[in-house]
Design a protein around this motif. Structure first.
Motif, PDB file in Angstrom:
ATOM      1  N   LYS A   1      55.277  41.008  41.090  1.00  0.00           N
ATOM      2  CA  LYS A   1      54.721  41.935  42.072  1.00  0.00           C
ATOM      3  C   LYS A   1      55.776  42.971  42.459  1.00  0.00           C
ATOM      4  CE  LYS A   1      51.062  39.294  42.288  1.00  0.00           C
ATOM      5  NZ  LYS A   1      49.753  39.709  41.739  1.00  0.00           N
ATOM      6  N   ALA A   2      55.266  44.200  42.664  1.00  0.00           N
ATOM      7  CA  ALA A   2      56.163  45.269  43.126  1.00  0.00           C
ATOM      8  C   ALA A   2      56.409  45.117  44.610  1.00  0.00           C
ATOM      9  CB  ALA A   2      55.557  46.630  42.838  1.00  0.00           C
ATOM     10  N   TYR A   3      57.602  45.548  45.043  1.00  0.00           N
ATOM     11  CA  TYR A   3      57.920  45.513  46.456  1.00  0.00           C
ATOM     12  C   TYR A   3      56.873  46.304  47.238  1.00  0.00           C
ATOM     13  CZ  TYR A   3      60.143  46.772  50.859  1.00  0.00           C
ATOM     14  OH  TYR A   3      60.398  46.997  52.183  1.00  0.00           O
ATOM     15  N   ASN A   4      56.434  45.716  48.324  1.00  0.00           N
ATOM     16  CA  ASN A   4      55.472  46.337  49.244  1.00  0.00           C
ATOM     17  C   ASN A   4      54.070  46.404  48.664  1.00  0.00           C
ATOM     18  OD1 ASN A   4      55.320  47.201  51.905  1.00  0.00           O
ATOM     19  ND2 ASN A   4      55.229  49.365  51.306  1.00  0.00           N
ATOM     20  N   GLU A   5      53.864  45.756  47.518  1.00  0.00           N
ATOM     21  CA  GLU A   5      52.519  45.708  46.933  1.00  0.00           C
ATOM     22  C   GLU A   5      51.659  44.730  47.725  1.00  0.00           C
ATOM     23  OE1 GLU A   5      50.391  44.172  42.766  1.00  0.00           O
ATOM     24  OE2 GLU A   5      52.549  44.615  42.830  1.00  0.00           O
ATOM     25  N   ALA A   6      50.431  45.051  47.968  1.00  0.00           N
ATOM     26  CA  ALA A   6      49.514  44.146  48.653  1.00  0.00           C
ATOM     27  C   ALA A   6      49.201  42.970  47.710  1.00  0.00           C
ATOM     28  CB  ALA A   6      48.243  44.881  49.047  1.00  0.00           C
ATOM     29  N   VAL A   7      49.379  41.762  48.189  1.00  0.00           N
ATOM     30  CA  VAL A   7      49.208  40.572  47.350  1.00  0.00           C
ATOM     31  C   VAL A   7      48.097  39.689  47.954  1.00  0.00           C
ATOM     32  CG1 VAL A   7      50.289  38.498  46.438  1.00  0.00           C
ATOM     33  CG2 VAL A   7      51.625  40.626  46.670  1.00  0.00           C
ATOM     34  N   THR A   8      47.234  39.221  47.105  1.00  0.00           N
ATOM     35  CA  THR A   8      46.193  38.292  47.540  1.00  0.00           C
ATOM     36  C   THR A   8      46.375  36.970  46.783  1.00  0.00           C
ATOM     37  OG1 THR A   8      44.640  40.078  47.940  1.00  0.00           O
ATOM     38  CG2 THR A   8      43.713  37.867  47.675  1.00  0.00           C
ATOM     39  N   VAL A   9      46.537  35.903  47.528  1.00  0.00           N
ATOM     40  CA  VAL A   9      46.614  34.563  46.922  1.00  0.00           C
ATOM     41  C   VAL A   9      45.416  33.746  47.401  1.00  0.00           C
ATOM     42  CG1 VAL A   9      49.118  34.546  46.663  1.00  0.00           C
ATOM     43  CG2 VAL A   9      48.112  33.782  48.804  1.00  0.00           C
ATOM     44  N   ASN A  10      44.877  32.969  46.481  1.00  0.00           N
ATOM     45  CA  ASN A  10      43.671  32.170  46.776  1.00  0.00           C
ATOM     46  C   ASN A  10      43.942  30.689  46.466  1.00  0.00           C
ATOM     47  OD1 ASN A  10      41.728  34.314  47.501  1.00  0.00           O
ATOM     48  ND2 ASN A  10      42.057  34.974  45.369  1.00  0.00           N
ATOM     49  N   ALA A  11      43.582  29.843  47.425  1.00  0.00           N
ATOM     50  CA  ALA A  11      43.665  28.385  47.199  1.00  0.00           C
ATOM     51  C   ALA A  11      42.254  27.813  47.118  1.00  0.00           C
ATOM     52  CB  ALA A  11      44.425  27.710  48.332  1.00  0.00           C
ATOM     53  N   THR A  12      42.016  27.029  46.058  1.00  0.00           N
ATOM     54  CA  THR A  12      40.694  26.436  45.850  1.00  0.00           C
ATOM     55  C   THR A  12      40.831  24.916  45.776  1.00  0.00           C
ATOM     56  OG1 THR A  12      39.985  28.389  44.621  1.00  0.00           O
ATOM     57  CG2 THR A  12      38.647  26.398  44.372  1.00  0.00           C
ATOM     58  N   ALA A  13      40.188  24.228  46.731  1.00  0.00           N
ATOM     59  CA  ALA A  13      40.267  22.748  46.742  1.00  0.00           C
ATOM     60  C   ALA A  13      39.375  22.174  45.666  1.00  0.00           C
ATOM     61  CB  ALA A  13      39.838  22.198  48.107  1.00  0.00           C
ATOM     62  N   SER A  14      39.783  21.007  45.177  1.00  0.00           N
ATOM     63  CA  SER A  14      38.960  20.366  44.155  1.00  0.00           C
ATOM     64  C   SER A  14      38.726  18.920  44.511  1.00  0.00           C
ATOM     65  CB  SER A  14      39.631  20.491  42.780  1.00  0.00           C
ATOM     66  OG  SER A  14      40.896  19.884  42.779  1.00  0.00           O
TER      67      SER A  14
ATOM     68  N   SER B   1      44.443  18.040  46.163  1.00  0.00           N
ATOM     69  CA  SER B   1      44.027  18.455  44.821  1.00  0.00           C
ATOM     70  C   SER B   1      43.372  19.831  44.919  1.00  0.00           C
ATOM     71  CB  SER B   1      43.050  17.433  44.221  1.00  0.00           C
ATOM     72  OG  SER B   1      42.570  17.892  42.976  1.00  0.00           O
ATOM     73  N   GLY B   2      43.757  20.745  44.067  1.00  0.00           N
ATOM     74  CA  GLY B   2      43.149  22.071  44.028  1.00  0.00           C
ATOM     75  C   GLY B   2      43.968  23.026  43.160  1.00  0.00           C
ATOM     76  N   THR B   3      43.606  24.271  43.225  1.00  0.00           N
ATOM     77  CA  THR B   3      44.304  25.305  42.444  1.00  0.00           C
ATOM     78  C   THR B   3      44.684  26.469  43.362  1.00  0.00           C
ATOM     79  OG1 THR B   3      42.236  26.403  41.843  1.00  0.00           O
ATOM     80  CG2 THR B   3      43.079  24.724  40.324  1.00  0.00           C
ATOM     81  N   VAL B   4      45.739  27.196  42.946  1.00  0.00           N
ATOM     82  CA  VAL B   4      46.197  28.396  43.677  1.00  0.00           C
ATOM     83  C   VAL B   4      46.295  29.543  42.671  1.00  0.00           C
ATOM     84  CG1 VAL B   4      48.005  29.422  45.068  1.00  0.00           C
ATOM     85  CG2 VAL B   4      47.475  26.990  45.298  1.00  0.00           C
ATOM     86  N   SER B   5      45.721  30.708  43.042  1.00  0.00           N
ATOM     87  CA  SER B   5      45.804  31.898  42.172  1.00  0.00           C
ATOM     88  C   SER B   5      46.458  33.055  42.939  1.00  0.00           C
ATOM     89  CB  SER B   5      44.405  32.312  41.712  1.00  0.00           C
ATOM     90  OG  SER B   5      43.604  32.716  42.814  1.00  0.00           O
ATOM     91  N   GLY B   6      46.935  34.057  42.175  1.00  0.00           N
ATOM     92  CA  GLY B   6      47.533  35.261  42.783  1.00  0.00           C
ATOM     93  C   GLY B   6      49.019  35.380  42.559  1.00  0.00           C
ATOM     94  N   GLY B   7      49.602  34.438  41.935  1.00  0.00           N
ATOM     95  CA  GLY B   7      51.025  34.523  41.666  1.00  0.00           C
ATOM     96  C   GLY B   7      51.330  35.477  40.521  1.00  0.00           C
ATOM     97  N   GLY B   8      52.619  35.698  40.303  1.00  0.00           N
ATOM     98  CA  GLY B   8      53.041  36.557  39.196  1.00  0.00           C
ATOM     99  C   GLY B   8      54.080  37.585  39.631  1.00  0.00           C
TER     100      GLY B   8
END
Length: 300
Positions: free
Chosen positions: A287-300, A278-285
């Motif tokens: 994105k431009a090629y070679n763009e730095a991407v940060t994804v975060n997972a938060t447990a609940s 159970s939790g949530t994930v953020s950072g999707g959407g």
């Protein structure tokens, strides 16, 4: 018998001639013989000096003789008239009768006029000998001045100098002849510059130096994971009918020009999801090629 000679104006006594009577005259006197006597006084014209400035015909002249004057103009000058400096004579057709006094005359001159013809420039016209003339080259649109050619009138280079960095003007002294000069031109070079803009990447070609009327092709090639946008800038608006074409061909105008090539990145979709637990994930959407991407997972 004492004799007195009476010369007329401009004459002087020379001697006596005994026409009859057989006398001998000494110091204007003789002893009267026992017969009639006839004598004649002989005269000659007095001599006076003619001074001629600027010509010939001067020297020692007899009274009442005809004095012929000859004006001698220098190179590039022509005779105008005579001035009587002293002596009170009237000169007609370059001659006068010698009076009973000295005479001084002066020949007056003026510069001759010659024609300067300037091909490819300004400054031509009728010009006095010895006058400073300044032809100026006038290049047409897209051309630049190269040099002067003297077509006729002799070599002027000894009296010629450039009057500016471009050497479009020259200065020389008008010689004693007509002159024709020609300004020589060549096509001027102009630059094509291409700036790149936008977050995408790619390469461009076609920048460089061109002459008016040269065919020019500018092209944009996109890199992988980038997309072509369009051409922009003031010159793009003037020259290109369709700004979206990656390759454009045109005739070089008489000006330096700048284009802007616009590249955009290719966007991809980043999808995130939660697996087990159970939790949530953020950072999707998106994105431009070679763009730095940060994804975060938060447990609940």
């Amino acid at each position: 018998v004492n004799l007195v000679a009476t010369p007329g104006v401009g004459y002087e006594f020379v001697d006596w001639t005994v026409n009859s009577g057989g006398v001998t005259i000494l110091s204007n006197s003789f002893a009267m013989p026992n017969n009639d006597v006839q004598v004649t006084a002989n005269f000659q014209p007095k001599q006076y000096t003619v001074t001629v400035n600027g010509g010939n015909g001067g020297g020692t002249k007899d009274y009442d003789s005809v004095v012929n004057l000859v004006a001698t103009p220098g190179v590039g000058y022509e005779f105008v008239d005579w001035s009587v400096s002293s002596g009170g004579v009237t000169i007609l057709s370059n001659s006068f009768a010698m009076p009973n006094n000295d005479v001084q005359v002066t020949a007056n001159f003026q510069p001759k006029q010659y024609t300067l013809t300037v091909n490819g420039g300004t400054g031509g016209g009728v010009t006095d000998y010895g006058e400073q003339v300044i032809p100026v080259a006038t290049p047409g649109v897209g051309y630049e001045f190269v040099s002067w050619t003297v077509d006729s009138g002799g070599t002027l280079m000894n009296g010629l100098r450039d009057i500016n960095t471009g050497a479009q003007g020259l200065v020389f002294t008008m010689p004693d002849r007509d002159v024709v000069v020609t300004a020589n031109f060549e096509l001027k070079e102009y630059s094509v510059k291409i700036n790149m803009s936008g977050s995408g990447t790619g390469t461009v070609s076609g920048a460089g130096k061109y002459k008016m009327g040269d065919p020019v092709t500018v092209s944009a090639v996109v890199d992988d994971h980038s997309a072509w946008g369009n051409w922009s800038g003031w010159w793009a608006g003037q020259i290109f009918s369709d700004h979206t074409l990656e390759s454009q061909t045109f005739d070089m105008p008489a000006a330096d020009i700048v284009f802007v090539a616009n590249f955009t990145p290719v966007y991809y979709q980043l999808t995130t999801s939660v697996g087990s637990g159970s939790g949530t994930v953020s950072g999707g959407g998106t994105k431009a090629y070679n763009e730095a991407v940060t994804v975060n997972a938060t447990a609940s």
